[in-house]
Scaffold this motif. Structure first.
Motif, PDB file in Angstrom:
ATOM      1  N   ARG A  38       7.474   2.697 -15.549  1.00 51.31           N
ATOM      2  CA  ARG A  38       8.414   3.226 -14.545  1.00 51.31           C
ATOM      3  C   ARG A  38       9.153   2.118 -13.811  1.00 51.31           C
ATOM      4  O   ARG A  38      10.167   2.376 -13.169  1.00 51.31           O
ATOM      5  CB  ARG A  38       7.679   4.077 -13.501  1.00 51.31           C
ATOM      6  CG  ARG A  38       6.993   5.298 -14.069  1.00 51.31           C
ATOM      7  CD  ARG A  38       6.208   6.023 -12.990  1.00 51.31           C
ATOM      8  NE  ARG A  38       5.253   5.107 -12.371  1.00 51.31           N
ATOM      9  CZ  ARG A  38       4.776   5.217 -11.130  1.00 51.31           C
ATOM     10  NH1 ARG A  38       5.157   6.200 -10.359  1.00 51.31           N
ATOM     11  NH2 ARG A  38       3.905   4.338 -10.661  1.00 51.31           N
ATOM     12  N   PHE A  39       8.646   0.896 -13.884  1.00 50.56           N
ATOM     13  CA  PHE A  39       9.163  -0.213 -13.077  1.00 50.56           C
ATOM     14  C   PHE A  39      10.620  -0.512 -13.397  1.00 50.56           C
ATOM     15  O   PHE A  39      10.985  -0.688 -14.559  1.00 50.56           O
ATOM     16  CB  PHE A  39       8.307  -1.454 -13.320  1.00 50.56           C
ATOM     17  CG  PHE A  39       8.618  -2.596 -12.401  1.00 50.56           C
ATOM     18  CD1 PHE A  39       8.100  -2.624 -11.114  1.00 50.56           C
ATOM     19  CD2 PHE A  39       9.434  -3.634 -12.808  1.00 50.56           C
ATOM     20  CE1 PHE A  39       8.373  -3.676 -10.261  1.00 50.56           C
ATOM     21  CE2 PHE A  39       9.709  -4.692 -11.967  1.00 50.56           C
ATOM     22  CZ  PHE A  39       9.184  -4.713 -10.685  1.00 50.56           C
ATOM     23  N   GLY A  40      11.452  -0.598 -12.381  1.00 54.37           N
ATOM     24  CA  GLY A  40      12.873  -0.860 -12.551  1.00 54.37           C
ATOM     25  C   GLY A  40      13.212  -2.331 -12.488  1.00 54.37           C
ATOM     26  O   GLY A  40      13.603  -2.824 -11.431  1.00 54.37           O
TER      27      GLY A  40
ATOM     28  N   ASP B 272       7.874  -3.250   3.855  1.00 55.71           N
ATOM     29  CA  ASP B 272       6.488  -3.195   4.312  1.00 55.71           C
ATOM     30  C   ASP B 272       5.530  -3.298   3.113  1.00 55.71           C
ATOM     31  O   ASP B 272       5.528  -2.428   2.247  1.00 55.71           O
ATOM     32  CB  ASP B 272       6.281  -1.873   5.049  1.00 55.71           C
ATOM     33  CG  ASP B 272       4.949  -1.763   5.746  1.00 55.71           C
ATOM     34  OD1 ASP B 272       4.002  -2.493   5.380  1.00 55.71           O
ATOM     35  OD2 ASP B 272       4.840  -0.922   6.648  1.00 55.71           O
ATOM     36  N   PRO B 273       4.698  -4.343   3.047  1.00 55.88           N
ATOM     37  CA  PRO B 273       3.804  -4.510   1.906  1.00 55.88           C
ATOM     38  C   PRO B 273       2.609  -3.555   1.919  1.00 55.88           C
ATOM     39  O   PRO B 273       1.951  -3.375   0.894  1.00 55.88           O
ATOM     40  CB  PRO B 273       3.335  -5.957   2.033  1.00 55.88           C
ATOM     41  CG  PRO B 273       3.450  -6.262   3.478  1.00 55.88           C
ATOM     42  CD  PRO B 273       4.621  -5.461   3.986  1.00 55.88           C
ATOM     43  N   ASP B 274       2.349  -2.952   3.053  1.00 56.34           N
ATOM     44  CA  ASP B 274       1.215  -2.032   3.175  1.00 56.34           C
ATOM     45  C   ASP B 274       1.632  -0.843   4.041  1.00 56.34           C
ATOM     46  O   ASP B 274       1.153  -0.678   5.164  1.00 56.34           O
ATOM     47  CB  ASP B 274       0.016  -2.760   3.789  1.00 56.34           C
ATOM     48  CG  ASP B 274      -1.253  -1.937   3.747  1.00 56.34           C
ATOM     49  OD1 ASP B 274      -1.346  -1.022   2.903  1.00 56.34           O
ATOM     50  OD2 ASP B 274      -2.143  -2.198   4.580  1.00 56.34           O
TER      51      ASP B 274
ATOM     52  N   LEU C 208       9.363   2.359  -4.464  1.00 56.89           N
ATOM     53  CA  LEU C 208       8.757   1.280  -3.705  1.00 56.89           C
ATOM     54  C   LEU C 208       8.054   0.451  -4.771  1.00 56.89           C
ATOM     55  O   LEU C 208       7.052   0.878  -5.352  1.00 56.89           O
ATOM     56  CB  LEU C 208       7.771   1.789  -2.659  1.00 56.89           C
ATOM     57  CG  LEU C 208       7.032   0.688  -1.884  1.00 56.89           C
ATOM     58  CD1 LEU C 208       7.999  -0.228  -1.152  1.00 56.89           C
ATOM     59  CD2 LEU C 208       6.028   1.306  -0.917  1.00 56.89           C
ATOM     60  N   ALA C 209       8.639  -0.711  -5.071  1.00 54.13           N
ATOM     61  CA  ALA C 209       8.140  -1.556  -6.156  1.00 54.13           C
ATOM     62  C   ALA C 209       7.509  -2.820  -5.590  1.00 54.13           C
ATOM     63  O   ALA C 209       7.970  -3.356  -4.580  1.00 54.13           O
ATOM     64  CB  ALA C 209       9.275  -1.920  -7.100  1.00 54.13           C
ATOM     65  N   TRP C 210       6.461  -3.271  -6.243  1.00 54.41           N
ATOM     66  CA  TRP C 210       5.801  -4.523  -5.886  1.00 54.41           C
ATOM     67  C   TRP C 210       6.247  -5.586  -6.874  1.00 54.41           C
ATOM     68  O   TRP C 210       6.145  -5.398  -8.091  1.00 54.41           O
ATOM     69  CB  TRP C 210       4.284  -4.371  -5.924  1.00 54.41           C
ATOM     70  CG  TRP C 210       3.602  -5.604  -5.447  1.00 54.41           C
ATOM     71  CD1 TRP C 210       2.989  -6.564  -6.207  1.00 54.41           C
ATOM     72  CD2 TRP C 210       3.494  -6.041  -4.092  1.00 54.41           C
ATOM     73  NE1 TRP C 210       2.506  -7.560  -5.406  1.00 54.41           N
ATOM     74  CE2 TRP C 210       2.803  -7.273  -4.100  1.00 54.41           C
ATOM     75  CE3 TRP C 210       3.920  -5.513  -2.871  1.00 54.41           C
ATOM     76  CZ2 TRP C 210       2.519  -7.982  -2.941  1.00 54.41           C
ATOM     77  CZ3 TRP C 210       3.642  -6.203  -1.715  1.00 54.41           C
ATOM     78  CH2 TRP C 210       2.943  -7.423  -1.755  1.00 54.41           C
TER      79      TRP C 210
ATOM     80  N   ALA D 211       1.886  -8.922 -11.618  1.00 54.23           N
ATOM     81  CA  ALA D 211       1.464  -7.694 -10.931  1.00 54.23           C
ATOM     82  C   ALA D 211       2.631  -6.789 -10.536  1.00 54.23           C
ATOM     83  O   ALA D 211       2.492  -5.974  -9.634  1.00 54.23           O
ATOM     84  CB  ALA D 211       0.655  -8.061  -9.689  1.00 54.23           C
ATOM     85  N   CYS D 212       3.779  -6.909 -11.184  1.00 54.66           N
ATOM     86  CA  CYS D 212       4.923  -6.045 -10.857  1.00 54.66           C
ATOM     87  C   CYS D 212       4.594  -4.599 -11.229  1.00 54.66           C
ATOM     88  O   CYS D 212       4.121  -4.330 -12.343  1.00 54.66           O
ATOM     89  CB  CYS D 212       6.161  -6.502 -11.614  1.00 54.66           C
ATOM     90  SG  CYS D 212       6.796  -8.106 -11.099  1.00 54.66           S
ATOM     91  N   ARG D 213       4.839  -3.695 -10.275  1.00 57.88           N
ATOM     92  CA  ARG D 213       4.510  -2.291 -10.526  1.00 57.88           C
ATOM     93  C   ARG D 213       5.189  -1.401  -9.496  1.00 57.88           C
ATOM     94  O   ARG D 213       5.634  -1.864  -8.455  1.00 57.88           O
ATOM     95  CB  ARG D 213       3.006  -2.077 -10.480  1.00 57.88           C
ATOM     96  CG  ARG D 213       2.400  -2.383  -9.115  1.00 57.88           C
ATOM     97  CD  ARG D 213       0.882  -2.494  -9.176  1.00 57.88           C
ATOM     98  NE  ARG D 213       0.274  -2.771  -7.891  1.00 57.88           N
ATOM     99  CZ  ARG D 213       0.196  -3.958  -7.308  1.00 57.88           C
ATOM    100  NH1 ARG D 213       0.716  -5.018  -7.900  1.00 57.88           N
ATOM    101  NH2 ARG D 213      -0.399  -4.108  -6.142  1.00 57.88           N
ATOM    102  N   VAL D 214       5.232  -0.122  -9.798  1.00 52.51           N
ATOM    103  CA  VAL D 214       5.746   0.877  -8.871  1.00 52.51           C
ATOM    104  C   VAL D 214       4.576   1.363  -8.017  1.00 52.51           C
ATOM    105  O   VAL D 214       3.547   1.792  -8.541  1.00 52.51           O
ATOM    106  CB  VAL D 214       6.394   2.061  -9.621  1.00 52.51           C
ATOM    107  CG1 VAL D 214       6.787   3.168  -8.653  1.00 52.51           C
ATOM    108  CG2 VAL D 214       7.604   1.584 -10.412  1.00 52.51           C
TER     109      VAL D 214
END
Length: 177
Positions: A35-37, A48-50, A156-158, A163-166
């Protein structure tokens, strides 16, 4: 913390092209999450990371109230910092989405406030270097553009090497009128 989160609108029509560019530079930023764009227009980042449940509910509400955005990606441009990108046309709906997110989350200014108030919507393609410029990027794109796209999801993607992920994803325009 070495990563960061971004609220982004994925652009599936350019996903493969941008994914290959990520792999060319740093395979750690090629996500295993389907799903990651990789190809995306940033709505607000870093973010916001959390995020709390309240923050996520606010993002959900903004996404639901946002009509999917149809835009054309054709013009390749370069920012003063060397980022080579596609310019969405029209971009008013994208600017409006960013403005509403900034109003809801003033603690998270776009790009940490580095570029002032005029945040220009764009899809990052590459970074200028001794081997990369506008002409080489246009040549690499070939007939991939122009393309008309419908941006219909907010993620909201990291972003972190390896570790890239939705983290969360919302469909645009789901609010009942």
């Amino acid at each position: 913390m070495s990563g960061h989160s971004v609220l982004q609108l994925p652009v599936p029509a350019l996903e493969e092209w941008v994914r290959v560019r990520h792999a060319h530079y740093d395979g750690g930023f090629v996500s295993a999450d389907p799903r990651f764009g990789h190809a995306h227009v940033t709505a607000l980042g870093p973010f916001d990371p959390d995020p709390s449940a309240e923050v996520l509910a606010t993002v959900s509400s903004i996404a639901a109230a946002t009509v999917p955005v149809r835009t054309r990606l054709a013009d390749v441009a370069r920012f003063p910092n060397g980022i080579i990108h596609l310019v969405p046309d029209p971009d008013a709906a994208l600017r409006d989405l960013t403005a509403r997110l900034v109003a809801a989350f003033p603690a998270w200014p776009p790009y940490d406030g580095r570029f002032g108030d005029d945040v220009q919507p764009h899809l990052t393609l590459d970074a200028a270097s001794g081997d990369v410029d506008l002409a080489s990027t246009v040549a690499l794109l070939g007939d991939v553009v122009p393309v008309v796209v419908l941006l219909d999801r907010l993620q909201l993607a990291w972003w972190e090497s390896g570790a890239c992920r939705v983290l969360h994803e919302w469909e645009l325009g789901t609010a009942v009128p």
